[in-house]
Design a protein around this motif. Structure first.
Motif, short mmCIF file in Angstrom:
data_model
loop_
_atom_site.label_atom_id
_atom_site.label_comp_id
_atom_site.label_asym_id
_atom_site.label_seq_id
_atom_site.Cartn_x
_atom_site.Cartn_y
_atom_site.Cartn_z
N THR A 49 0.84 -1.19 0.00
CA THR A 49 0.00 0.00 0.00
C THR A 49 0.88 1.24 0.00
O THR A 49 1.56 1.51 0.97
CB THR A 49 -0.91 0.00 1.24
OG1 THR A 49 -1.64 -1.20 1.25
CG2 THR A 49 -1.85 1.18 1.22
N SER B 154 -2.12 5.60 -2.19
CA SER B 154 -3.18 4.70 -2.63
C SER B 154 -4.48 5.06 -1.94
O SER B 154 -4.51 5.70 -0.89
CB SER B 154 -2.82 3.25 -2.33
OG SER B 154 -2.92 3.01 -0.95
N ALA C 71 -6.48 3.10 -0.37
CA ALA C 71 -6.57 2.44 0.94
C ALA C 71 -5.81 3.24 1.99
O ALA C 71 -6.28 3.42 3.12
CB ALA C 71 -6.03 1.02 0.86
N SER D 65 -6.04 -3.06 0.57
CA SER D 65 -6.75 -2.30 -0.47
C SER D 65 -8.09 -1.80 0.05
O SER D 65 -8.56 -2.21 1.12
CB SER D 65 -6.96 -3.16 -1.72
OG SER D 65 -7.75 -4.30 -1.42
N ARG E 277 -7.90 -7.27 2.66
CA ARG E 277 -6.66 -7.91 2.21
C ARG E 277 -6.96 -9.34 1.84
O ARG E 277 -7.70 -10.03 2.55
CB ARG E 277 -5.56 -7.86 3.28
CG ARG E 277 -4.20 -8.29 2.72
CD ARG E 277 -3.08 -8.25 3.76
NE ARG E 277 -1.80 -8.41 3.10
CZ ARG E 277 -1.30 -9.58 2.69
NH1 ARG E 277 -1.98 -10.70 2.89
NH2 ARG E 277 -0.13 -9.64 2.09
#
Length: 358
Positions: free
Chosen positions: A111, A115, A117, A276, A294
């Protein structure tokens, strides 16, 4: 004469024992290898709980003992004692210094700082940091109420079990404790939460019994906290280290905890490779929200944490198959939970006057 007779008898006994050992070895060779079960940490602990209940029942049939219960809901997967024996032989592998967290270089493949997330987890962390700091005494109990379901795998396929409501009162003494609190499911009679398997002197406050004050003692620097979790989180043979730590964080964030600790846990989660965003997540009672997920590529499952879209409070979690496996097709639900309320009370079994609603 007697000495010769004794020697012959001893020789015959040795020969009989040798033949018996040979027979046992031959039978063992012919039997199939113990089945390997693709289980998460909480599933594995649930199996151990079931095995201990069976042992307790067999050894003390005339004197029923309270069932051992986990502090958090787990998948209910009934299996035979033989299968349980095969599972338990795998054991828990505790991380050492060789299992350090991902380095800065490897984290760049997970990550990244930009990103979706990571951005969402940063927002969740900020929201969590604004919660109320509580004072919790060692003689008090943390109350929680949740609803959860798991998959029954006894038929060889995942079959959803009914949703059940659980209330728990977890002791806040630093320990070690042989009786860690009580729990009640669907309004049934309360049962003891006993010490973890193997803790003959009791289970102290820690990852297996995360009291409010123990959580407050954890590092609030995300990197230091992640280093601690990678070093201390148990894992099973074949399980990804990153997934084990992600699920360990997930088992903590649903509890009542200090705001600074919650904020640090979410920041630490953002640094785990493979994390994510899951925009259409929902919990066990259908509350829709935003999610963090995940994938466990070893076992073909996805674990999601669900958060309220407005205030980013933790709502619950769920796990499901992301590829076809022997348990079912992709999309098959393996577990789901919903946090309902949390509070601090003075006695086990006491109904909270006020509670923090999820």
């Amino acid at each position: 004469m007697n000495e010769q007779h004794d020697n012959k008898a001893a020789g015959a006994m040795d020969a009989e024992a040798a033949n018996r050992d040979t027979d046992i070895a031959e039978i063992a060779r012919l039997l199939p290898a113990p089945a390997r079960w693709d289980l998460s940490r909480e599933q594995h602990l649930q199996h151990k709980e079931q095995l201990m209940q069976r042992i307790d029942h067999d050894q003390v049939a005339s004197r029923p003992r309270p069932a051992r219960r986990l502090l958090r809901p787990a998948l209910l997967v009934p299996v035979t004692a033989l299968a349980l024996g095969g599972i338990l032989t795998a054991g828990i592998v505790v991380a050492t210094g060789d299992d350090a967290p991902a380095t800065t270089a490897t984290r760049q493949h997970g990550t990244s700082g930009t990103s979706s997330a990571a951005v969402l987890l940063d927002q969740i962390s900020l929201a969590a940091s604004k919660g109320d700091e509580l004072t919790v005494r060692g003689d008090q109990f943390v109350y929680s109420r949740d609803k959860s379901m798991g998959a029954d795998l006894s038929s060889g396929k995942a079959v959803a079990e009914p949703l059940r409501e659980t209330e728990s009162w977890v002791a806040q003494e630093p320990g070690p404790l042989l009786k860690m609190g009580v729990t009640k499911t669907d309004g049934e009679k309360a049962e003891n939460i006993n010490a973890q398997l193997g803790d003959t002197e009791g289970t102290p406050a820690g990852l297996s019994r995360p009291t409010y004050n123990w959580l407050a003692s954890l590092p609030t620097d995300p990197d230091k906290l992640l280093t601690y979790l990678y070093a201390k989180t148990p894992k099973f043979e074949g399980e990804e280290r990153d997934q084990a730590v992600f699920e360990q964080i997930g088992s903590l964030v649903g509890a009542l905890m200090p705001p600074k600790t919650a904020a640090a846990l979410y920041q630490a989660a953002a640094k785990i490779p493979g994390v994510s965003e899951a925009p259409d997540a929902h919990d066990a009672i259908g509350r829709k929200g935003v999610g963090i997920s995940r994938d466990d590529k070893t076992f073909g499952t996805r674990t999601e944490w669900v958060f309220d879209k407005k205030d980013l409070n933790f709502l619950g979690s769920r796990s499901y198959l992301v590829r076809d496996t022997r348990y079912g097709k992709a999309g098959t639900l393996m577990s789901s939970s919903a946090e309902i309320a949390h509070a601090v009370v003075d006695k086990a079994g006491q109904a909270p006057a006020t509670s923090q609603q999820s």
